[in-house]
Scaffold this motif. Structure first.
Motif, short mmCIF file in Angstrom:
data_model
loop_
_atom_site.label_atom_id
_atom_site.label_comp_id
_atom_site.label_asym_id
_atom_site.label_seq_id
_atom_site.Cartn_x
_atom_site.Cartn_y
_atom_site.Cartn_z
N SER A 84 -8.33 -29.30 -3.38
CA SER A 84 -9.54 -30.65 -3.11
C SER A 84 -8.09 -32.40 -3.99
O SER A 84 -8.93 -31.76 -5.26
CB SER A 84 -10.39 -30.93 -2.54
OG SER A 84 -11.02 -32.18 -1.80
N ILE A 85 -8.11 -33.01 -2.83
CA ILE A 85 -7.93 -34.16 -4.02
C ILE A 85 -8.59 -35.40 -3.44
O ILE A 85 -8.69 -35.12 -2.24
CB ILE A 85 -6.76 -34.80 -4.64
CG1 ILE A 85 -6.57 -35.87 -5.65
CG2 ILE A 85 -5.59 -34.55 -3.62
CD1 ILE A 85 -5.37 -36.18 -6.08
N VAL A 86 -9.90 -35.89 -3.83
CA VAL A 86 -10.73 -36.92 -3.03
C VAL A 86 -10.78 -38.44 -4.59
O VAL A 86 -11.26 -38.15 -5.66
CB VAL A 86 -11.85 -37.07 -2.93
CG1 VAL A 86 -12.22 -38.23 -1.96
CG2 VAL A 86 -11.82 -35.79 -1.79
N THR A 87 -10.14 -39.32 -3.95
CA THR A 87 -11.05 -41.01 -4.46
C THR A 87 -12.24 -41.99 -4.22
O THR A 87 -12.25 -41.29 -2.68
CB THR A 87 -9.59 -41.75 -5.58
OG1 THR A 87 -8.72 -42.05 -4.54
CG2 THR A 87 -8.56 -40.67 -5.99
N GLU A 88 -12.90 -42.23 -4.62
CA GLU A 88 -13.85 -42.63 -4.36
C GLU A 88 -13.50 -43.91 -3.54
O GLU A 88 -12.57 -44.51 -3.64
CB GLU A 88 -14.07 -44.08 -5.86
CG GLU A 88 -15.56 -44.46 -4.82
CD GLU A 88 -16.57 -45.32 -6.49
OE1 GLU A 88 -17.91 -44.90 -6.18
OE2 GLU A 88 -15.81 -45.91 -7.19
N ASN A 94 -5.96 -48.22 -5.63
CA ASN A 94 -5.82 -48.58 -7.56
C ASN A 94 -4.62 -48.02 -8.64
O ASN A 94 -5.00 -48.06 -10.23
CB ASN A 94 -7.30 -48.55 -7.60
CG ASN A 94 -8.10 -50.23 -7.19
OD1 ASN A 94 -6.89 -51.20 -6.63
ND2 ASN A 94 -8.95 -50.18 -7.07
N GLY A 95 -4.15 -47.20 -8.03
CA GLY A 95 -3.94 -46.54 -8.57
C GLY A 95 -4.55 -44.60 -9.24
O GLY A 95 -4.14 -43.43 -10.21
N HIS A 96 -5.89 -44.68 -9.09
CA HIS A 96 -6.44 -43.93 -9.64
C HIS A 96 -5.87 -42.09 -9.41
O HIS A 96 -5.61 -41.04 -9.59
CB HIS A 96 -8.30 -44.02 -8.96
CG HIS A 96 -8.86 -45.03 -9.71
ND1 HIS A 96 -9.46 -45.68 -9.31
CD2 HIS A 96 -8.09 -45.96 -10.83
CE1 HIS A 96 -10.11 -46.92 -10.04
NE2 HIS A 96 -8.53 -47.04 -10.79
N GLY A 97 -5.81 -41.79 -8.20
CA GLY A 97 -5.50 -40.70 -7.07
C GLY A 97 -4.04 -40.43 -8.25
O GLY A 97 -4.25 -39.40 -8.21
N ARG A 98 -2.96 -41.72 -8.18
CA ARG A 98 -2.22 -40.78 -8.73
C ARG A 98 -1.60 -40.19 -10.38
O ARG A 98 -1.52 -39.27 -10.11
CB ARG A 98 -0.74 -42.38 -8.42
CG ARG A 98 0.26 -41.61 -9.08
CD ARG A 98 1.52 -42.26 -9.44
NE ARG A 98 1.86 -43.81 -8.44
CZ ARG A 98 2.88 -44.00 -8.29
NH1 ARG A 98 4.07 -43.89 -9.04
NH2 ARG A 98 2.86 -45.05 -7.57
N GLN A 99 -2.55 -41.62 -11.14
CA GLN A 99 -3.21 -41.37 -12.40
C GLN A 99 -3.65 -39.31 -12.72
O GLN A 99 -4.28 -38.84 -13.88
CB GLN A 99 -4.03 -41.97 -13.10
CG GLN A 99 -4.49 -42.54 -14.54
CD GLN A 99 -5.01 -42.88 -14.97
OE1 GLN A 99 -6.54 -43.81 -14.18
NE2 GLN A 99 -5.77 -42.28 -16.03
N GLU A 123 -0.55 -36.49 9.46
CA GLU A 123 -1.02 -38.15 9.61
C GLU A 123 -1.79 -38.44 8.64
O GLU A 123 -2.19 -39.91 8.66
CB GLU A 123 -2.61 -37.98 11.10
CG GLU A 123 -1.73 -37.54 12.00
CD GLU A 123 -2.35 -37.02 13.37
OE1 GLU A 123 -3.96 -37.64 13.30
OE2 GLU A 123 -2.28 -36.63 14.03
N ASN A 124 -2.35 -38.09 7.12
CA ASN A 124 -2.60 -38.29 6.35
C ASN A 124 -1.59 -39.70 5.57
O ASN A 124 -1.07 -38.84 4.36
CB ASN A 124 -3.27 -37.25 5.63
CG ASN A 124 -4.25 -37.75 4.43
OD1 ASN A 124 -4.37 -39.24 4.08
ND2 ASN A 124 -5.22 -37.14 3.55
N GLU A 125 -1.28 -40.41 5.43
CA GLU A 125 -0.40 -40.93 4.89
C GLU A 125 0.16 -41.77 3.31
O GLU A 125 0.81 -41.52 2.99
CB GLU A 125 0.27 -42.46 5.93
CG GLU A 125 1.19 -42.04 7.49
CD GLU A 125 0.87 -43.31 8.08
OE1 GLU A 125 0.66 -44.95 7.47
OE2 GLU A 125 1.28 -43.41 9.55
#
Ligand SMILES: CC(C)(COP(=O)(O)OP(=O)(O)OC[C@H]1O[C@@H](n2cnc3c(N)ncnc32)[C@H](O)[C@@H]1OP(=O)(O)O)[C@@H](O)C(=O)NCCC(=O)NCCS
Length: 164
Positions: A84-88, A94-99, A123-125
């Protein structure tokens, strides 16, 4: 690029989070974030069990002392799978997912992991954009894999990234 080169830089408009390993005491925050990302939320005890599992590698992003994202993978020999990966929600884009994901992948390298897999809803673009930018390739599709709360279903794409 070495991880230390990407240590948090405090930009004027877009501060970058600190990334560290997930700890048991993060479990409540992770469950809360997970509920922002998915219909079928994992509970606090699910996260406690995952973090305690020696085959699971977890990182959290921390901004102003608050956990604002996480990523968990499970290792099996020289392969791993993102669980799993999730950001607020209010911080997305804001680039947090990529970081977070880049940091996580850097941390998998010394574990001799050669291949990282994941599954994502077609569908999760935003997630697809993130994975493609970080070099994941599509390797398969599972028809009607996800059952949604509204009764509909969606296909899953399986993706992989080779480290080498
Ligand atoms: C997928 C997810 C982790 C990405 O996190 P994030 O913090 O938004 O990631 P980034 O900010 O690095 O953005 C990733 C891409 O999505 C784009 N994006 C993110 N939010 C956006 C928004 N609200 N509007 C437009 N684009 C957006 C970014 O611009 C970026 O694309 P780019 O590199 O082409 O600019 C986040 O959307 C999330 O938690 N989603 C819910 C849970 C989920 O679906 N997890 C993945 C399951 S497989």
């Amino acid at each position: 690029m070495l991880s230390w080169l990407r240590r948090p830089l405090l930009g004027k408009t877009n501060p970058r989070p600190l990334i560290r390993f997930a700890r048991s005491e993060d479990s409540a925050a992770l469950a809360k974030l997970h509920a922002q990302g998915f219909d079928k939320a994992w509970g606090v005890t699910d996260f406690e069990a995952l973090i305690a599992d020696r085959s699971v590698i977890g990182h959290v992003a921390v901004l102003d002392g608050r956990v604002c994202g996480f990523v968990l993978s499970r290792q099996a020999a020289d392969e791993a799978e993102i669980l799993s990966i999730v950001t607020e929600k209010k911080q997305r884009g804001n680039g947090h997912g990529r970081q977070l994901l880049q940091w996580h992948m850097d941390a998998l390298l010394p574990l001799r992991i050669k291949m990282l897999f994941l599954e994502v809803e077609t569908e999760n673009e935003l997630a697809l954009r993130l994975y493609k930018k970080l070099g994941f390739l599509e390797i398969g599709r599972r028809k009607s894999y996800y059952r949604k709360v509204d009764g509909t279903s969606a296909d899953a794409l399986t993706m992989k990234k080779r480290f080498e």
